[in-house]
Write an enzyme that holds these catalytic residues in place. Sequence first.
Site, PDB file in Angstrom:
ATOM      1  N   ASP A 168       0.833  -1.196   0.000  1.00  0.00           N
ATOM      2  CA  ASP A 168       0.000   0.000   0.000  1.00  0.00           C
ATOM      3  C   ASP A 168       0.867   1.244   0.000  1.00  0.00           C
ATOM      4  OD1 ASP A 168      -2.301   1.904   1.224  1.00  0.00           O
ATOM      5  OD2 ASP A 168      -3.162   0.031   0.493  1.00  0.00           O
ATOM      6  N   HIS A 205      -3.363   5.953   3.895  1.00  0.00           N
ATOM      7  CA  HIS A 205      -4.107   4.755   3.500  1.00  0.00           C
ATOM      8  C   HIS A 205      -3.511   3.496   4.127  1.00  0.00           C
ATOM      9  CE1 HIS A 205      -6.001   2.004   0.437  1.00  0.00           C
ATOM     10  NE2 HIS A 205      -6.972   2.899   0.526  1.00  0.00           N
ATOM     11  N   SER A 413     -11.129  -1.019   0.099  1.00  0.00           N
ATOM     12  CA  SER A 413      -9.757  -0.967   0.610  1.00  0.00           C
ATOM     13  C   SER A 413      -9.688  -1.372   2.071  1.00  0.00           C
ATOM     14  CB  SER A 413      -9.201   0.462   0.498  1.00  0.00           C
ATOM     15  OG  SER A 413      -8.808   0.775  -0.794  1.00  0.00           O
TER      16      SER A 413
END
Length: 477
Positions: A168, A205, A413
Amino acid sequence: MAPQRFREQFDHIQRSMPDVALAMGPDDSAEFLYEKGVVLVRDGEDARMVEDTVRAYFTAAPDLDQDRVRRASPESNRTGITRIRVGEPGEGGPRGDRTVAHALRAVREREDRAGRRLVSRNHVVHIAPVNACPGDEPVPAPRAEGTNPSPDGAVHDPETAVGVLVIDTGLLHDCHSCSQLDHVDGDFAVEETDENGMLKQYVGHGTFIAGLVTSVAPNTNVTVLGTLDDVGAILESEFGARLFEAVDRHGWPDLISLSAGTSNGRTDGLLGMDAFMEELREQRTLLVAAAGNNGSATPFWPAAYADLPAYRNSVLSVGALRSDGAFGACFSNHGPWVKVYAPGERLTSALTGFDTPVPYVYQHSTYDDCRFDFSYACTCRHPRHTGVLSDSGAAAKPDQVMFEGYAQWSGTSFATPVVAAMVAAHMTAHKETDPRAASEQLLAGSAEFAEVRGAHVPALRPPTWRPVPIALPSAQA
């Protein structure tokens, strides 16, 4: 016409790749992004055959230039993929690339005879998109309310912990100030804020995902890699190599949590990932992959490998439930290739600002109506904010917020690490050492289902996850 949000994201990703000309496609639609003027082929005989075939096809077409057909990258890389230049990237606009389309058409007859794919666009793989981004932008959440899911009280034992590799964006610098992340390892984000000190889009994220894993499964050794740093996007031709680098560097883990991918208009996977996926199949690692946030039934790769017979036990694809846990989230991709759903709307996890509060300016505005025509109070509409990229006029001032540790965020996600963590927790609880067996046991032993677009689908809901009340109108979505 491509949705406005897609065009905004296209421009954002293009700015992050100044040396690569991108197009949206296929043709004049906005299903995916890809590199202009280039096709991907397998090294060796396939590459030579495709070069010759495309050159001959272009020679027969007076408006095409066969002299442009040439190798754009060397052979013999580990992914087994070569880039072939078929056009000039500076020609034309972003709405499709006709030379790439002609090159694919030129090889189609040979592909039909060979019974397999020989050539592909060079797609952009990116953080599971609502046309190229997470389901929404993060919203500050009070530290006093904790995370959702909340930690289950299990103890972290590094000797018995399940290994989870998160591919990620990198960790934020103050992540270890959060007790749930004190044993998380990996890369740190290269650049967290812009020149004005504002938190950049997407940089938290990977940190948010790590917090979800350790909340649901504290007995995990989580490593976060910054493979998708800088707007969460990478070319398909590079992605396979970066995945190989990840496992070479850290070894094959029990679980890989991957919240990125792309559609490609096909049902047989990504050419640039073929070599990695074949090696994955021979390992014991389980790849848990996000189904994507396009609100579509179109296969999203690599999650959709879960529906291919050769990969059904090595890939688990994850869709998102809305915040009440009963139905699918408006943005979640769906279809038979999505094998399980988990809460993915308005989850709360660690972000940044634990040491010093960090400001953030919204990039996108919320909508009056759901982008996917749902009628519940989805994240398309609530909480309301105006973004920098708003189309409501120059007078609209973008909203700014301050992050001080936790955030609420939505997307497949985030449903993905929830499922990866539930598999890890099952391994710990049942002393199961095989992650693929643990996944099968977990799904077989669960009697929980949800409704997604009229279909009853398997659902996994962590014991410590709390539904977030939403206001439903009289007519249900």
